[in-house]
Design a protein around this motif. Structure first.
Motif, PDB file in Angstrom:
ATOM      1  N   ASN A 180      26.271 -11.001 -43.409  1.00 22.79           N
ATOM      2  CA  ASN A 180      26.146 -10.287 -42.135  1.00 22.79           C
ATOM      3  C   ASN A 180      26.567  -8.824 -42.270  1.00 22.79           C
ATOM      4  O   ASN A 180      25.897  -7.931 -41.735  1.00 22.79           O
ATOM      5  CB  ASN A 180      26.955 -10.983 -41.044  1.00 22.79           C
ATOM      6  N   LEU A 181      27.665  -8.582 -42.988  1.00 25.89           N
ATOM      7  CA  LEU A 181      28.111  -7.214 -43.234  1.00 25.89           C
ATOM      8  C   LEU A 181      27.030  -6.427 -43.968  1.00 25.89           C
ATOM      9  O   LEU A 181      26.704  -5.289 -43.595  1.00 25.89           O
ATOM     10  CB  LEU A 181      29.406  -7.222 -44.056  1.00 25.89           C
ATOM     11  N   SER A 193      28.936 -16.008 -45.586  1.00 28.60           N
ATOM     12  CA  SER A 193      28.176 -15.667 -44.369  1.00 28.60           C
ATOM     13  C   SER A 193      28.627 -14.329 -43.802  1.00 28.60           C
ATOM     14  O   SER A 193      27.796 -13.515 -43.374  1.00 28.60           O
ATOM     15  CB  SER A 193      28.330 -16.764 -43.315  1.00 28.60           C
ATOM     16  N   GLU A 194      29.948 -14.098 -43.799  1.00 29.87           N
ATOM     17  CA  GLU A 194      30.465 -12.809 -43.327  1.00 29.87           C
ATOM     18  C   GLU A 194      29.930 -11.654 -44.180  1.00 29.87           C
ATOM     19  O   GLU A 194      29.561 -10.604 -43.647  1.00 29.87           O
ATOM     20  CB  GLU A 194      31.994 -12.790 -43.375  1.00 29.87           C
ATOM     21  N   THR A 245      20.996 -12.073 -38.066  1.00 29.22           N
ATOM     22  CA  THR A 245      22.066 -12.593 -38.912  1.00 29.22           C
ATOM     23  C   THR A 245      22.273 -14.098 -38.770  1.00 29.22           C
ATOM     24  O   THR A 245      23.206 -14.647 -39.320  1.00 29.22           O
ATOM     25  CB  THR A 245      23.397 -11.868 -38.617  1.00 29.22           C
ATOM     26  N   HIS A 265      32.049 -19.591 -45.257  1.00 30.98           N
ATOM     27  CA  HIS A 265      32.339 -18.692 -44.142  1.00 30.98           C
ATOM     28  C   HIS A 265      32.412 -17.245 -44.639  1.00 30.98           C
ATOM     29  O   HIS A 265      31.838 -16.339 -44.037  1.00 30.98           O
ATOM     30  CB  HIS A 265      33.653 -19.096 -43.457  1.00 30.98           C
ATOM     31  N   LYS A 266      33.093 -17.033 -45.755  1.00 32.21           N
ATOM     32  CA  LYS A 266      33.229 -15.686 -46.308  1.00 32.21           C
ATOM     33  C   LYS A 266      31.871 -15.170 -46.778  1.00 32.21           C
ATOM     34  O   LYS A 266      31.534 -13.999 -46.577  1.00 32.21           O
ATOM     35  CB  LYS A 266      34.244 -15.682 -47.456  1.00 32.21           C
TER      36      LYS A 266
END
Length: 100
Positions: free
Chosen positions: A15-16, A11-12, A33, A8-9
């Motif tokens: 995206n960032l 992927s974040e 994204t 999850h991190k």
């Protein structure tokens, strides 16, 4: 940290980094994204220079977040039959293996 939080991190951070590249590119890139979106090749607007710029941003974001320095585009990654840079999802999986 368990695997789900890591993914999850990751992927974040991807995206960032995409959003930061999109902002810097003045509308030239506009990468999606979604894990299935093309990152490089296929329908991706990224050329080689754009990919390198994205990876530099992403490596810095990973270092800032995980306090671990990794090199995403190394000989190992470039020698894979199926490039980890093809899709957003394959890149996330590859980064997960680098962080372990």
């Amino acid at each position: 940290m368990n695997h789900e939080i890591d993914m999850h991190k990751i992927s974040e951070l991807i995206n960032l980094s995409i959003n930061q590249l999109n902002d810097q590119g003045g509308g030239n890139y506009l990468i999606g994204t979604s894990p299935e979106d093309d990152l490089f090749g296929g329908n991706s607007p990224l050329d080689s220079l754009g990919l390198v710029s994205f990876l530099v941003i992403l490596e810095q974001n990973i270092q800032d977040t995980f306090e671990k320095s990794i090199t995403i585009a190394d000989e190992k990654a470039l020698s894979f039959k199926n490039s980890p840079f093809k899709k957003i999802g394959t890149l996330a999986d590859y980064i997960s293996t680098l962080l372990k």
